[in-house]
Write a protein that holds these residues in place. Structure first.
Motif, PDB file in Angstrom:
ATOM      1  N   VAL A 185       0.834  -1.205   0.000  1.00 59.56           N
ATOM      2  CA  VAL A 185       0.000   0.000   0.000  1.00 59.56           C
ATOM      3  C   VAL A 185       0.868   1.254   0.000  1.00 59.56           C
ATOM      4  CG1 VAL A 185      -1.631   1.355   1.378  1.00 59.56           C
ATOM      5  CG2 VAL A 185      -1.995  -1.090   1.083  1.00 59.56           C
ATOM      6  N   SER A 186       1.902   1.243   0.829  1.00 57.71           N
ATOM      7  CA  SER A 186       2.805   2.391   0.891  1.00 57.71           C
ATOM      8  C   SER A 186       3.542   2.591  -0.425  1.00 57.71           C
ATOM      9  CB  SER A 186       3.811   2.198   2.034  1.00 57.71           C
ATOM     10  OG  SER A 186       4.685   3.293   2.117  1.00 57.71           O
ATOM     11  N   SER A 187       3.938   1.475  -1.070  1.00 52.93           N
ATOM     12  CA  SER A 187       4.651   1.571  -2.350  1.00 52.93           C
ATOM     13  C   SER A 187       3.767   2.186  -3.426  1.00 52.93           C
ATOM     14  CB  SER A 187       5.128   0.181  -2.796  1.00 52.93           C
ATOM     15  OG  SER A 187       6.047  -0.346  -1.861  1.00 52.93           O
ATOM     16  N   VAL A 188       2.491   1.761  -3.456  1.00 55.23           N
ATOM     17  CA  VAL A 188       1.561   2.326  -4.424  1.00 55.23           C
ATOM     18  C   VAL A 188       1.388   3.825  -4.190  1.00 55.23           C
ATOM     19  CG1 VAL A 188      -0.842   2.316  -5.233  1.00 55.23           C
ATOM     20  CG2 VAL A 188       0.339   0.153  -4.806  1.00 55.23           C
ATOM     21  N   GLY A 189       1.247   4.197  -2.918  1.00 54.54           N
ATOM     22  CA  GLY A 189       1.105   5.609  -2.583  1.00 54.54           C
ATOM     23  C   GLY A 189       2.325   6.416  -2.969  1.00 54.54           C
ATOM     24  N   THR A 190       3.503   5.842  -2.715  1.00 54.60           N
ATOM     25  CA  THR A 190       4.750   6.536  -3.060  1.00 54.60           C
ATOM     26  C   THR A 190       4.881   6.700  -4.567  1.00 54.60           C
ATOM     27  OG1 THR A 190       5.819   5.636  -1.086  1.00 54.60           O
ATOM     28  CG2 THR A 190       7.257   6.446  -2.830  1.00 54.60           C
ATOM     29  N   LEU A 191       4.472   5.677  -5.320  1.00 51.39           N
ATOM     30  CA  LEU A 191       4.524   5.757  -6.784  1.00 51.39           C
ATOM     31  C   LEU A 191       3.542   6.793  -7.321  1.00 51.39           C
ATOM     32  CD1 LEU A 191       5.644   4.617  -9.432  1.00 51.39           C
ATOM     33  CD2 LEU A 191       3.839   2.885  -9.371  1.00 51.39           C
ATOM     34  N   ALA A 192       2.385   6.907  -6.674  1.00 53.73           N
ATOM     35  CA  ALA A 192       1.366   7.849  -7.145  1.00 53.73           C
ATOM     36  C   ALA A 192       1.821   9.300  -7.016  1.00 53.73           C
ATOM     37  CB  ALA A 192       0.063   7.642  -6.366  1.00 53.73           C
ATOM     38  N   LEU A 193       2.648   9.601  -6.036  1.00 55.90           N
ATOM     39  CA  LEU A 193       3.063  10.992  -5.801  1.00 55.90           C
ATOM     40  C   LEU A 193       3.858  11.588  -6.960  1.00 55.90           C
ATOM     41  CD1 LEU A 193       3.939  10.845  -1.993  1.00 55.90           C
ATOM     42  CD2 LEU A 193       1.995  11.989  -3.062  1.00 55.90           C
ATOM     43  N   PRO A 194       4.955  10.951  -7.417  1.00 54.68           N
ATOM     44  CA  PRO A 194       5.683  11.555  -8.541  1.00 54.68           C
ATOM     45  C   PRO A 194       4.894  11.575  -9.838  1.00 54.68           C
ATOM     46  CG  PRO A 194       6.611   9.405  -7.989  1.00 54.68           C
ATOM     47  CD  PRO A 194       5.643   9.761  -6.897  1.00 54.68           C
ATOM     48  N   VAL A 195       4.035  10.553 -10.037  1.00 50.90           N
ATOM     49  CA  VAL A 195       3.190  10.558 -11.244  1.00 50.90           C
ATOM     50  C   VAL A 195       2.237  11.745 -11.201  1.00 50.90           C
ATOM     51  CG1 VAL A 195       1.429   9.291 -12.537  1.00 50.90           C
ATOM     52  CG2 VAL A 195       3.361   8.060 -11.543  1.00 50.90           C
ATOM     53  N   GLY A 196       1.630  11.983 -10.025  1.00 45.42           N
ATOM     54  CA  GLY A 196       0.730  13.118  -9.873  1.00 45.42           C
ATOM     55  C   GLY A 196       1.442  14.439 -10.093  1.00 45.42           C
ATOM     56  N   ILE A 197       2.652  14.557  -9.556  1.00 45.63           N
ATOM     57  CA  ILE A 197       3.427  15.788  -9.742  1.00 45.63           C
ATOM     58  C   ILE A 197       3.755  15.996 -11.217  1.00 45.63           C
ATOM     59  CG2 ILE A 197       5.655  16.875  -9.259  1.00 45.63           C
ATOM     60  CD1 ILE A 197       5.549  15.531  -6.500  1.00 45.63           C
ATOM     61  N   GLY A 198       4.145  14.899 -11.890  1.00 41.78           N
ATOM     62  CA  GLY A 198       4.454  14.987 -13.326  1.00 41.78           C
ATOM     63  C   GLY A 198       3.256  15.421 -14.148  1.00 41.78           C
ATOM     64  N   LEU A 199       2.101  14.854 -13.859  1.00 44.52           N
ATOM     65  CA  LEU A 199       0.890  15.244 -14.585  1.00 44.52           C
ATOM     66  C   LEU A 199       0.523  16.696 -14.306  1.00 44.52           C
ATOM     67  CD1 LEU A 199      -1.340  12.058 -14.195  1.00 44.52           C
ATOM     68  CD2 LEU A 199      -0.341  12.939 -16.298  1.00 44.52           C
ATOM     69  N   GLY A 200       0.742  17.131 -13.064  1.00 40.96           N
ATOM     70  CA  GLY A 200       0.451  18.520 -12.731  1.00 40.96           C
ATOM     71  C   GLY A 200       1.315  19.482 -13.518  1.00 40.96           C
ATOM     72  N   ILE A 201       2.603  19.147 -13.630  1.00 38.93           N
ATOM     73  CA  ILE A 201       3.509  19.989 -14.411  1.00 38.93           C
ATOM     74  C   ILE A 201       3.097  19.994 -15.884  1.00 38.93           C
ATOM     75  CG2 ILE A 201       5.885  20.204 -15.227  1.00 38.93           C
ATOM     76  CD1 ILE A 201       6.761  19.092 -12.488  1.00 38.93           C
ATOM     77  N   ALA A 202       2.746  18.804 -16.408  1.00 35.77           N
ATOM     78  CA  ALA A 202       2.328  18.711 -17.806  1.00 35.77           C
ATOM     79  C   ALA A 202       1.069  19.534 -18.063  1.00 35.77           C
ATOM     80  CB  ALA A 202       2.094  17.248 -18.178  1.00 35.77           C
ATOM     81  N   ALA A 203       0.143  19.529 -17.095  1.00 38.28           N
ATOM     82  CA  ALA A 203      -1.087  20.314 -17.242  1.00 38.28           C
ATOM     83  C   ALA A 203      -0.786  21.808 -17.288  1.00 38.28           C
ATOM     84  CB  ALA A 203      -2.040  19.998 -16.096  1.00 38.28           C
ATOM     85  N   LEU A 204       0.116  22.277 -16.454  1.00 37.37           N
ATOM     86  CA  LEU A 204       0.474  23.703 -16.451  1.00 37.37           C
ATOM     87  C   LEU A 204       1.147  24.107 -17.755  1.00 37.37           C
ATOM     88  CD1 LEU A 204       1.855  24.110 -12.808  1.00 37.37           C
ATOM     89  CD2 LEU A 204      -0.290  25.021 -13.738  1.00 37.37           C
ATOM     90  N   VAL A 205       2.042  23.239 -18.250  1.00 36.93           N
ATOM     91  CA  VAL A 205       2.720  23.524 -19.521  1.00 36.93           C
ATOM     92  C   VAL A 205       1.720  23.599 -20.662  1.00 36.93           C
ATOM     93  CG1 VAL A 205       4.347  22.612 -21.228  1.00 36.93           C
ATOM     94  CG2 VAL A 205       4.921  22.551 -18.791  1.00 36.93           C
ATOM     95  N   ALA A 206       0.751  22.647 -20.685  1.00 32.34           N
ATOM     96  CA  ALA A 206      -0.253  22.636 -21.747  1.00 32.34           C
ATOM     97  C   ALA A 206      -1.108  23.904 -21.718  1.00 32.34           C
ATOM     98  CB  ALA A 206      -1.131  21.396 -21.607  1.00 32.34           C
ATOM     99  N   ARG A 207      -1.452  24.366 -20.547  1.00 33.30           N
ATOM    100  CA  ARG A 207      -2.269  25.579 -20.440  1.00 33.30           C
ATOM    101  C   ARG A 207      -1.517  26.797 -20.959  1.00 33.30           C
ATOM    102  NH1 ARG A 207      -5.169  25.076 -14.480  1.00 33.30           N
ATOM    103  NH2 ARG A 207      -6.360  23.173 -14.930  1.00 33.30           N
ATOM    104  N   ARG A 208      -0.256  26.881 -20.634  1.00 33.40           N
ATOM    105  CA  ARG A 208       0.521  28.037 -21.076  1.00 33.40           C
ATOM    106  C   ARG A 208       0.724  28.046 -22.587  1.00 33.40           C
ATOM    107  NH1 ARG A 208       5.205  29.126 -16.522  1.00 33.40           N
ATOM    108  NH2 ARG A 208       3.757  29.567 -14.806  1.00 33.40           N
ATOM    109  N   LYS A 209       0.904  26.864 -23.148  1.00 35.27           N
ATOM    110  CA  LYS A 209       1.109  26.781 -24.595  1.00 35.27           C
ATOM    111  C   LYS A 209      -0.133  27.188 -25.370  1.00 35.27           C
ATOM    112  CE  LYS A 209       4.798  23.345 -25.043  1.00 35.27           C
ATOM    113  NZ  LYS A 209       5.146  21.996 -25.555  1.00 35.27           N
ATOM    114  N   LYS A 210      -1.288  26.865 -24.827  1.00 34.90           N
ATOM    115  CA  LYS A 210      -2.538  27.098 -25.547  1.00 34.90           C
ATOM    116  C   LYS A 210      -3.166  28.460 -25.265  1.00 34.90           C
ATOM    117  CE  LYS A 210      -2.742  23.080 -27.594  1.00 34.90           C
ATOM    118  NZ  LYS A 210      -2.693  22.961 -29.054  1.00 34.90           N
ATOM    119  N   GLN A 211      -2.582  29.257 -24.379  1.00 37.12           N
ATOM    120  CA  GLN A 211      -3.178  30.550 -24.077  1.00 37.12           C
ATOM    121  C   GLN A 211      -3.067  31.471 -25.293  1.00 37.12           C
ATOM    122  OE1 GLN A 211      -1.245  32.088 -20.639  1.00 37.12           O
ATOM    123  NE2 GLN A 211      -2.531  30.937 -19.193  1.00 37.12           N
ATOM    124  N   PRO A 212      -4.190  32.054 -25.799  1.00 41.80           N
ATOM    125  CA  PRO A 212      -4.145  32.935 -26.976  1.00 41.80           C
ATOM    126  C   PRO A 212      -3.441  34.237 -26.639  1.00 41.80           C
ATOM    127  CG  PRO A 212      -6.324  32.999 -25.980  1.00 41.80           C
ATOM    128  CD  PRO A 212      -5.553  31.935 -25.260  1.00 41.80           C
TER     129      PRO A 212
END
Length: 227
Positions: A185-212
């Motif tokens: 359970v702890s391993s799954v939780g630990t794995l989820a954290l960096p994936v979540g951080i990576g997706l968050g960064i990707a979401a911010l980058v995508a928003r900035r690229k698409k801003q008119p």
């Protein structure tokens, strides 16, 4: 309405971050409340526990049985604790050793103790005979020739300790399974954290690229009215 760029990634990022923190928190809380690690120091439990061995115990066990390795508080012995030792007799048992014999006797029968160092359960040839009261235990070390245990405190309840003095039980197979589940359970939780951080960064980058880019005047241009 059209979704904002990166919105789905942002939702997944938040979900995974919350999941990661929750899983790690639950696993940690259960580990701390149910188990404890003791660093064993000394030679009294050789050969079972060498000096420096890390021993995982289950806190405040509901039952204690003969043969269990336990952490205990030497109540009334004027010795620091907790200590680690082996329960050789419980309430209602009669445990005894006669000088020169090759084994201890438990309720009149020879006690098989394959875990004892040098196959010398009676070392250092110290005779005793104890009827263990109910709700008490008789504890010995596996290295009988170098263990300050129940045999040396006969004047205090015949060397027995209350079951309540047992603060931990070396984990059994079923507890090992629980430990494995909590680790997973702890391993799954630990794995989820960096994936979540990576997706968050990707979401911010995508928003900035698409801003008119807002339209504005072209500096230096001359406006001429048509006739």
């Amino acid at each position: 309405m059209k979704n904002r760029p990166g919105r789905k990634r942002g939702i997944w990022a938040i979900t995974l971050l919350i999941l990661g923190v929750a899983l790690n928190g639950i696993a940690f809380a259960l580990m701390v409340s149910q188990f404890k690690v003791h660093s064993y120091e000394g030679a009294a439990m050789l050969p079972t526990l060498p000096h420096g061995e890390l021993v995982m115990v289950k806190r405040d066990p509901s039952e204690v049985h003969r043969g269990d390795i336990v952490a205990y508080d030497p109540v009334g012995w004027d010795r620091p604790g907790p200590n680690l030792g082996r329960v050789v007799a419980v309430g209602g048992d009669h445990i005894a050793y006669v000088k020169g014999e090759s084994t201890l006797t438990l309720n009149g029968q020879p006690l098989d103790e394959p875990y004892v160092l040098d196959a010398a359960p009676g070392a250092p040839d110290l005779a005793f005979a104890v009827s263990v009261p109910q709700d008490r235990v008789f504890i010995l070390g596996d290295n009988r020739g170098n263990s300050e245990d129940s045999r040396y405190f006969a004047e205090l309840q015949q060397g027995t300790l209350p079951v309540s003095a047992v603060t931990g039980l070396r984990i059994a197979e079923e507890d090992s399974v629980l430990m494995g589940v909590l680790g997973l359970v702890s391993s799954v939780g630990t794995l989820a954290l960096p994936v979540g951080i990576g997706l968050g960064i990707a979401a911010l980058v995508a928003r900035r690229k698409k801003q008119p880019v807002p339209a504005g005047p072209v500096w230096g241009a001359v406006h001429v009215d048509e006739p």
